[in-house]
Design a protein around this motif. Structure first.
Motif, short mmCIF file in Angstrom:
data_model
loop_
_atom_site.label_atom_id
_atom_site.label_comp_id
_atom_site.label_asym_id
_atom_site.label_seq_id
_atom_site.Cartn_x
_atom_site.Cartn_y
_atom_site.Cartn_z
N LEU A 1 0.82 -1.21 0.00
CA LEU A 1 0.00 0.00 0.00
C LEU A 1 0.85 1.25 0.00
CD1 LEU A 1 -2.80 -1.05 2.53
CD2 LEU A 1 -2.85 -1.11 0.03
N GLN A 2 2.12 1.11 0.32
CA GLN A 2 3.03 2.24 0.29
C GLN A 2 3.37 2.61 -1.14
OE1 GLN A 2 6.20 0.51 2.77
NE2 GLN A 2 6.07 2.36 4.01
N PRO A 3 3.67 3.88 -1.40
CA PRO A 3 4.23 4.21 -2.72
C PRO A 3 5.63 3.62 -2.84
CG PRO A 3 4.31 6.11 -1.26
CD PRO A 3 3.53 5.06 -0.54
N ALA A 4 6.03 3.36 -4.05
CA ALA A 4 7.37 2.86 -4.32
C ALA A 4 8.16 3.91 -5.08
CB ALA A 4 7.32 1.56 -5.12
N VAL A 5 9.42 4.02 -4.77
CA VAL A 5 10.32 4.98 -5.41
C VAL A 5 11.47 4.19 -6.03
CG1 VAL A 5 11.86 6.95 -5.06
CG2 VAL A 5 9.73 6.76 -3.73
N VAL A 6 11.73 4.46 -7.30
CA VAL A 6 12.80 3.77 -8.00
C VAL A 6 13.84 4.78 -8.46
CG1 VAL A 6 13.39 2.15 -9.82
CG2 VAL A 6 11.09 2.12 -8.86
N LEU A 7 15.04 4.68 -7.92
CA LEU A 7 16.16 5.49 -8.37
C LEU A 7 16.86 4.72 -9.48
CD1 LEU A 7 17.70 6.71 -4.98
CD2 LEU A 7 15.80 7.68 -6.29
N VAL A 8 16.98 5.32 -10.66
CA VAL A 8 17.51 4.62 -11.82
C VAL A 8 18.82 5.25 -12.27
CG1 VAL A 8 17.04 3.76 -14.14
CG2 VAL A 8 15.13 4.19 -12.56
N ASN A 9 19.85 4.41 -12.38
CA ASN A 9 21.11 4.87 -12.94
C ASN A 9 21.36 4.16 -14.26
OD1 ASN A 9 23.50 6.39 -13.05
ND2 ASN A 9 23.90 6.08 -10.87
N LEU A 10 22.43 4.57 -14.95
CA LEU A 10 22.68 4.06 -16.29
C LEU A 10 22.96 2.57 -16.29
CD1 LEU A 10 23.09 5.12 -19.27
CD2 LEU A 10 25.52 4.89 -18.79
N GLY A 11 23.92 2.14 -15.49
CA GLY A 11 24.27 0.74 -15.44
C GLY A 11 25.76 0.51 -15.41
N THR A 12 26.13 -0.76 -15.28
CA THR A 12 27.53 -1.11 -15.07
C THR A 12 27.72 -2.60 -15.31
OG1 THR A 12 29.30 -1.17 -13.40
CG2 THR A 12 27.05 -1.43 -12.60
N PRO A 13 28.90 -3.02 -15.71
CA PRO A 13 29.17 -4.47 -15.80
C PRO A 13 29.11 -5.11 -14.41
CG PRO A 13 30.85 -3.18 -16.94
CD PRO A 13 30.04 -2.22 -16.14
N ASP A 14 28.87 -6.43 -14.39
CA ASP A 14 28.83 -7.17 -13.13
C ASP A 14 30.22 -7.49 -12.60
OD1 ASP A 14 26.01 -7.27 -13.03
OD2 ASP A 14 25.98 -8.99 -14.39
N ALA A 15 31.21 -7.41 -13.48
CA ALA A 15 32.59 -7.72 -13.08
C ALA A 15 33.54 -6.98 -14.01
CB ALA A 15 32.85 -9.23 -13.16
N PRO A 16 34.77 -6.74 -13.56
CA PRO A 16 35.75 -6.03 -14.42
C PRO A 16 36.46 -7.00 -15.35
CG PRO A 16 36.71 -6.39 -12.27
CD PRO A 16 35.31 -6.96 -12.20
N VAL B 1 11.85 2.39 -1.15
CA VAL B 1 12.84 2.95 -2.06
C VAL B 1 13.77 1.84 -2.54
CG1 VAL B 1 14.69 4.65 -2.35
CG2 VAL B 1 12.74 5.16 -0.85
N VAL B 2 13.88 1.70 -3.85
CA VAL B 2 14.77 0.71 -4.44
C VAL B 2 15.57 1.38 -5.54
CG1 VAL B 2 13.24 -1.22 -3.92
CG2 VAL B 2 13.02 -0.02 -6.10
N HIS B 3 16.56 0.68 -6.05
CA HIS B 3 17.33 1.22 -7.16
C HIS B 3 17.35 0.21 -8.30
CE1 HIS B 3 20.49 -1.35 -5.45
NE2 HIS B 3 21.12 -1.26 -6.61
N ALA B 4 17.63 0.71 -9.50
CA ALA B 4 17.67 -0.15 -10.69
C ALA B 4 18.64 0.45 -11.69
CB ALA B 4 16.27 -0.28 -11.30
N MET B 5 19.03 -0.36 -12.65
CA MET B 5 19.93 0.07 -13.72
C MET B 5 19.22 -0.06 -15.06
SD MET B 5 22.66 0.93 -12.10
CE MET B 5 23.44 0.64 -10.50
N ARG B 6 19.37 0.94 -15.90
CA ARG B 6 18.77 0.85 -17.23
C ARG B 6 19.42 -0.28 -18.03
NH1 ARG B 6 17.13 -0.54 -21.03
NH2 ARG B 6 16.16 0.51 -22.82
N TYR B 7 20.71 -0.47 -17.83
CA TYR B 7 21.43 -1.56 -18.49
C TYR B 7 22.19 -2.32 -17.41
CZ TYR B 7 20.63 2.04 -21.98
OH TYR B 7 20.05 3.03 -22.75
N GLY B 8 22.16 -3.63 -17.45
CA GLY B 8 22.81 -4.41 -16.42
C GLY B 8 21.87 -4.70 -15.27
#
Length: 325
Positions: free
Chosen positions: A8-23, A100-107
């Motif tokens: 019932l709470q609103p959800a907030v998504v902070l979105v960044n570009l993205g990153t590889p999972d490993a170097p 509040v959660v975060h996500a990546m546009r890529y990755g």
């Protein structure tokens, strides 16, 4: 997605570009393939672009980029991944009334997956905040594409386009610059370096460069600087076509040749530190400046998960949610 919350709470998504999972070349190749397949990023027809991407760019670029990532990698992942997660936690502490959660546009964590989980959980309102202070068709609009694909026109999810002149954000950036000067001293110039985009996109109406200038002007005014004490440049160009100018590296070469010895560089287009700030600016461009007569380039870190940053973003989201109440 580990924050316990009522649907019932609103959800907030902070979105960044993205990153590889490993170097590693394999992980970087997977990430770059997803990123560079986006029509918003590269608008060439697929029959022309895909062979170039898969047989020229990815095989040669992935190993080189992997080495760059390895030079700045942190215990918990890439700087962008670590700092974005910490920023989401900081905003969550400021907003106990929301999830509040975060996500990546890529990755990973994938924006599409995160939005689908929130949709299936039944949150009545989902507010999406791309961590790009300035709007661009190459970044913000791509986030909007995914939001629309998941939620359609249901009205459940909405997205903020920009916050480049938000007073709280402007003051947070200005305060971070003042704090850096208090500890490290002040250079002869303050250089604002923003990520570039192809000039043709600006010519076609992309508002990004105008918003970069507007945000820079607001920060300069907050600092009380004269116009000749600050410079705006664009970094990270790719390919042979003209990108937004002046270029950061060429400007640093010129400043070193003119006798400027010490310069401070800030990158307010990036919400958190990443490869483009920690490696490209703080290492590569610092070396360029030194090679052309400069003595010291002092990089001013991004806001990352600083309390003022979290508070500014939380205030933005609260206003957006209030408009929907």
């Amino acid at each position: 997605m580990n924050t316990p919350a009522s649907p019932l709470q609103p959800a907030v998504v902070l979105v960044n570009l993205g990153t590889p999972d490993a170097p590693t070349p394999k992980a970087v190749r997977r990430y770059l393939a997803e990123f560079l397949h986006d029509h918003r990023v590269v608008a060439l027809t697929r029959w022309l672009w895909c062979p170039i991407l898969h047989f020229v760019i990815l095989p040669f670029r992935s190993p080189r980029v992997a080495k760059l990532y390895a030079g700045v990698w942190m215990d918990g992942g890439s700087p962008l991944a670590v700092h974005t997660a910490r920023l989401a936690d900081a905003v969550q502490r400021e907003m106990p009334e929301a999830r509040v959660v975060h996500a990546m546009r890529y990755g990973n964590p994938s924006l599409r997956t995160v939005l689908q989980q929130l949709r299936d959980a039944g949150h009545p309102r989902v507010q999406v905040l791309p961590l790009y202070p300035q709007y661009s068709t190459t970044t913000t609009a791509s986030v909007g594409d995914v939001v629309t694909a998941v939620f359609g026109d249901s009205g459940v999810a909405r997205m903020r386009d920009d916050y480049h002149v938000d007073p709280d954000w402007v003051e947070a950036v200005a305060d971070s610059i003042r704090a850096h000067w208090d500890v490290h001293g002040r250079g002869e110039r303050l250089l604002f370096s923003f990520h570039g985009i192809p000039q043709r996109l600006a010519d076609a109406g992309d508002p990004y460069p105008l918003q970069c200038w507007a945000g820079c002007d607001a920060i300069v005014r907050a600092l009380g600087l004269h116009e000749d004490e600050a410079l705006l440049t664009f970094q990270s160009r790719f390919g042979r076509e003209p990108w937004l100018q002046p270029y950061t590296d060429e400007t640093l070469k010129a400043l070193g040749g003119e006798g400027v010895r010490d310069i401070d560089v800030v990158c307010p287009g990036f919400a958190v530190d990443c490869l483009e700030t920690l490696e490209e600016i703080a290492l590569q461009n610092a070396e360029i400046f030194h090679e052309h007569g400069g003595r010291r380039l002092r990089y001013i870190p991004c806001l990352n998960d600083a309390p003022a940053h979290a508070q500014a973003l939380a205030a933005l989201v609260r206003r957006d949610l209030a408009e929907r109440a």
